[in-house]
Design an enzyme around this catalytic site. Structure first.
Site, PDB file in Angstrom:
ATOM      1  N   THR A   1       0.844  -1.189   0.000  1.00 20.05           N
ATOM      2  CA  THR A   1       0.000   0.000   0.000  1.00 20.05           C
ATOM      3  C   THR A   1       0.882   1.242   0.000  1.00 20.05           C
ATOM      4  O   THR A   1       1.870   1.294   0.714  1.00 20.05           O
ATOM      5  CB  THR A   1      -0.852   0.025   1.292  1.00 20.05           C
ATOM      6  OG1 THR A   1      -1.725  -1.072   1.270  1.00 20.05           O
ATOM      7  CG2 THR A   1      -1.624   1.324   1.427  1.00 20.05           C
TER       8      THR A   1
ATOM      9  N   ARG B   1     -14.492  -6.709   1.223  1.00 21.42           N
ATOM     10  CA  ARG B   1     -13.561  -6.423   2.324  1.00 21.42           C
ATOM     11  C   ARG B   1     -12.911  -5.030   2.128  1.00 21.42           C
ATOM     12  O   ARG B   1     -12.464  -4.671   1.057  1.00 21.42           O
ATOM     13  CB  ARG B   1     -12.482  -7.493   2.371  1.00 21.42           C
ATOM     14  CG  ARG B   1     -11.430  -7.306   3.478  1.00 21.42           C
ATOM     15  CD  ARG B   1     -10.203  -6.586   2.987  1.00 21.42           C
ATOM     16  NE  ARG B   1      -9.170  -6.464   4.016  1.00 21.42           N
ATOM     17  CZ  ARG B   1      -8.087  -5.708   3.919  1.00 21.42           C
ATOM     18  NH1 ARG B   1      -7.889  -5.010   2.826  1.00 21.42           N
ATOM     19  NH2 ARG B   1      -7.205  -5.653   4.882  1.00 21.42           N
ATOM     20  N   VAL B   2     -12.854  -4.293   3.212  1.00 17.37           N
ATOM     21  CA  VAL B   2     -12.165  -3.004   3.218  1.00 17.37           C
ATOM     22  C   VAL B   2     -11.169  -3.016   4.377  1.00 17.37           C
ATOM     23  O   VAL B   2     -11.504  -3.470   5.481  1.00 17.37           O
ATOM     24  CB  VAL B   2     -13.173  -1.842   3.403  1.00 17.37           C
ATOM     25  CG1 VAL B   2     -12.449  -0.513   3.577  1.00 17.37           C
ATOM     26  CG2 VAL B   2     -14.134  -1.772   2.209  1.00 17.37           C
TER      27      VAL B   2
ATOM     28  N   ASP C   1      -7.674  -0.782   6.243  1.00 20.93           N
ATOM     29  CA  ASP C   1      -7.474   0.485   6.940  1.00 20.93           C
ATOM     30  C   ASP C   1      -7.285   1.680   6.025  1.00 20.93           C
ATOM     31  O   ASP C   1      -7.526   2.824   6.426  1.00 20.93           O
ATOM     32  CB  ASP C   1      -6.225   0.374   7.834  1.00 20.93           C
ATOM     33  CG  ASP C   1      -4.968   0.092   7.000  1.00 20.93           C
ATOM     34  OD1 ASP C   1      -5.041  -0.737   6.071  1.00 20.93           O
ATOM     35  OD2 ASP C   1      -3.923   0.704   7.262  1.00 20.93           O
TER      36      ASP C   1
ATOM     37  N   THR D   1       0.871   0.846   6.382  1.00 20.98           N
ATOM     38  CA  THR D   1       0.844  -0.179   5.339  1.00 20.98           C
ATOM     39  C   THR D   1       0.809  -1.540   6.041  1.00 20.98           C
ATOM     40  O   THR D   1       1.247  -1.654   7.181  1.00 20.98           O
ATOM     41  CB  THR D   1       2.085  -0.067   4.423  1.00 20.98           C
ATOM     42  OG1 THR D   1       2.027  -1.075   3.408  1.00 20.98           O
ATOM     43  CG2 THR D   1       3.375  -0.221   5.184  1.00 20.98           C
ATOM     44  N   GLY D   2       0.253  -2.533   5.375  1.00 18.72           N
ATOM     45  CA  GLY D   2       0.209  -3.860   5.985  1.00 18.72           C
ATOM     46  C   GLY D   2      -1.216  -4.338   6.205  1.00 18.72           C
ATOM     47  O   GLY D   2      -2.142  -3.892   5.532  1.00 18.72           O
TER      48      GLY D   2
ATOM     49  N   GLY E   1      -4.573  -4.408   7.217  1.00 21.75           N
ATOM     50  CA  GLY E   1      -5.433  -3.319   7.643  1.00 21.75           C
ATOM     51  C   GLY E   1      -6.263  -3.611   8.873  1.00 21.75           C
ATOM     52  O   GLY E   1      -6.521  -2.711   9.683  1.00 21.75           O
TER      53      GLY E   1
HETATM   54  N1  GLY Z   1      -3.339  -1.768   4.392  1.00 22.32           N
HETATM   55  C1  GLY Z   1      -4.122  -2.076   3.279  1.00 22.32           C
HETATM   56  C2  GLY Z   1      -5.181  -3.054   3.545  1.00 22.32           C
HETATM   57  O1  GLY Z   1      -5.146  -3.789   4.528  1.00 22.32           O
HETATM   58  O2  GLY Z   1      -6.080  -3.137   2.750  1.00 22.32           O
END
Ligand code: GLY
Length: 331
Positions: free
Chosen positions: A191, A219-220, A222, A242-243, A245
């Site tokens: 990300t 799915r969403v 962070d 990043t990582g 979420g």
């Molecule tokens: N950090 C991006 C996600 O988990 O979608």
């Protein structure tokens, strides 16, 4: 617990097909300066982003160096990655969900605390630009799914096929073997979160992603959630993540980092504390990845990650600097 396992497994199942993360070795240009970038050195204007997205920070710097605003800088930097079809985790060419649909998440936040976000949006190449329109042209903060897409068309964005042949091929391969069964691995995310401070000393940030590869439809993470994937407080500083979420949402990660800076921590110390708090809630887990970067009002920067291999990139009058971040697991 079931839900946690599902999410964990959906991310790790994907990871088998994900190319190595942007583990950026400390390139020649960076090595001599790496030690200074997350120190107390004040540099401004400056753009900073997760990973080694050097074209993004270069674009952001171009805007800043011409006297442009930090808001334009982070949007245009994010757009560079969204348009890059070789980047499999952002924008066009991003990996699809389990059903083969590329759904994008993004947000943007300015110096005045204005913010906009789009969630799970299909067929639009630049979600960060739509997020800015949400911020500037609506009384809302977030638009999701079909509503976000409809809004984008109303604002003149074109319908774009986000699924490249390469991403489709990899998804079809994944479908053959995955059977939605878990494979233990580490989820590697690329990300882009991008922060900038301009010549007036004003901060802005943006975050844009296609999210977890082969995620459950809808799915969403962070990245489009203000406070989780991104937070800007123009009096204090800004942070982005990043990582995985889900873990960042649980700790309202980016807001936490900014609040830690408010309490007097440097950007580096704040990122370290944020990561440690997440690990404190996941004592037995080392199988996921989260990284934060931050900048304070003075222009000091920092970054920290759970897993080794994370770096962040800054661009200022000192040029490109890619800083390998320390990691919790190494510490
Ligand atoms: N950090 C991006 C996600 O988990 O979608």
């Amino acid at each position: 617990m079931q839900r946690r396992n599902f999410l964990k497994n959906s991310s790790v199942a994907a990871a088998g097909l994900i190319s190595a993360p942007l583990i950026t070795s400390c390139a020649n240009e960076t090595s001599s300066k790496a030690e200074t970038t997350h120190s107390t050195k004040v540099i401004r204007p400056i753009a900073i982003c997760t990973w080694n997205f050097k074209n993004a920070t270069a674009k952001a710097w171009e805007v800043l160096s011409e006297g442009g605003s930090s808001l334009d800088a982070v949007q245009q930097g994010g757009m560079v990655e969204e348009a890059d079809v070789t980047n499999k985790t952002v924008g066009v060419g991003g990996r699809p969900d389990r059903d083969g649909n590329v759904t994008l998440d993004a947000c943007i936040m300015d110096k005045d605390g204005n913010c906009g976000a789009v969630l799970c949006m299909q067929n639009i190449a630049s979600p960060v630009s739509v997020a800015r329109k949400v911020m500037e042209d609506t009384p809302h903060v977030m638009l999701a799914g079909k509503g976000a897409e409809k809004f984008a068309y109303e604002k003149g964005f074109e319908k774009t096929n986000l699924l490249t042949e390469q991403s489709k091929k990899e998804w079809l391969e994944w479908k053959k073997t995955s059977k939605y069964k878990p494979i233990i691995n580490i989820e590697n995310h690329d990300t882009i979160g991008i922060l900038a401070i301009d010549k007036n000393g004003d901060l802005s940030g943006a975050c844009t992603t296609s999210g977890m590869s082969y995620k459950y439809a809808g799915r969403v993470g962070d990245s489009p959630i203000i406070g989780a994937g991104l937070f800007v407080d123009n009096e204090i500083g800004a942070a982005t993540a990043t990582g995985v979420g889900e873990e960042v949402v649980r700790t309202v990660g980016s807001f936490l980092i900014v609040e830690l800076m408010r309490q007097g921590k440097s950007p580096q110390e704040a990122c370290e504390e944020g990561v440690k708090r997440i690990m404190a809630k996941n004592k037995d887990r080392t199988d996921f990845q989260i990284g934060f970067i931050a900048i304070n009002k003075k222009g000091e920067t920092g970054g920290y990650c759970i897993q080794p291999g994370f770096s962040y990139r800054t661009y200022s009058e000192e040029g490109h600097i890619n800083t390998p971040s320390d990691s919790y697991l190494k510490a």
